[in-house]
Design an enzyme around this catalytic site. Sequence first.
Site, mmCIF file in Angstrom:
data_model
loop_
_atom_site.group_PDB
_atom_site.id
_atom_site.type_symbol
_atom_site.label_atom_id
_atom_site.label_comp_id
_atom_site.label_asym_id
_atom_site.label_seq_id
_atom_site.Cartn_x
_atom_site.Cartn_y
_atom_site.Cartn_z
ATOM 1 N N LYS A 261 -8.514 1.344 -6.803
ATOM 2 C CA LYS A 261 -7.631 2.413 -6.337
ATOM 3 C C LYS A 261 -6.338 2.356 -7.129
ATOM 4 C CE LYS A 261 -9.260 2.022 -1.613
ATOM 5 N NZ LYS A 261 -9.144 2.976 -0.547
ATOM 6 N N HIS B 74 -2.303 -3.226 -3.565
ATOM 7 C CA HIS B 74 -3.673 -3.060 -3.081
ATOM 8 C C HIS B 74 -4.650 -2.886 -4.237
ATOM 9 C CE1 HIS B 74 -6.651 -0.514 -0.511
ATOM 10 N NE2 HIS B 74 -7.015 -1.764 -0.531
ATOM 11 N N HIS C 1 0.843 -1.198 0.000
ATOM 12 C CA HIS C 1 0.000 0.000 0.000
ATOM 13 C C HIS C 1 0.877 1.246 0.000
ATOM 14 C CE1 HIS C 1 -3.583 -2.281 1.513
ATOM 15 N NE2 HIS C 1 -2.630 -3.044 2.029
ATOM 16 N N TYR D 239 -1.827 -1.582 9.124
ATOM 17 C CA TYR D 239 -0.689 -2.182 8.427
ATOM 18 C C TYR D 239 0.257 -2.845 9.420
ATOM 19 C CZ TYR D 239 -2.324 1.278 5.045
ATOM 20 O OH TYR D 239 -3.104 2.032 4.219
ATOM 21 N N CYS E 152 -3.508 2.748 -5.570
ATOM 22 C CA CYS E 152 -2.593 2.261 -4.535
ATOM 23 C C CYS E 152 -2.011 0.894 -4.910
ATOM 24 C CB CYS E 152 -3.367 2.184 -3.209
ATOM 25 S SG CYS E 152 -2.466 1.520 -1.825
#
Length: 132
Positions: free
Chosen positions: A121, A115, A10, A39, A123
């Site tokens: 996304k 991710h 991420h 995380y 990410c």
Amino acid sequence: MRTINQIIIHCTATPARRDVKADDIDRWHRARGFRGIGYHYVVYLDGTVVHGRNESVAGAHCKGFNAHSIGVCYVGGLDEEGRPADTRTPAQRKALRELVKRLQERYPGATVHGHREFACKACPCFDVATEL
């Protein structure tokens, strides 16, 4: 111990060179109702790797995939205009490679993903498959 079969990368989705610490992420996640930082590891701009959530506890970083994954987040991911961009410093690139290598040694067979493979996304703002 949990069975780990994925390592998910991420970014913090913060502007390049903005100094963000694990405590900041912890505060953001608690504000969203998490029990703490979601995380397991955070990679700072200078390449320092810090522990977040204990590996023995499921993360809160990728809905539907937390139970059997390790979440790794690097600081950055947006350019000065707020657009997704690979803002990793050379130190972050090196630290991410080394961390992923250590995690794969600890969890043989674990695959590495961005991710964005699991959510709509940008990410982590770089192609994990070609770099890690």
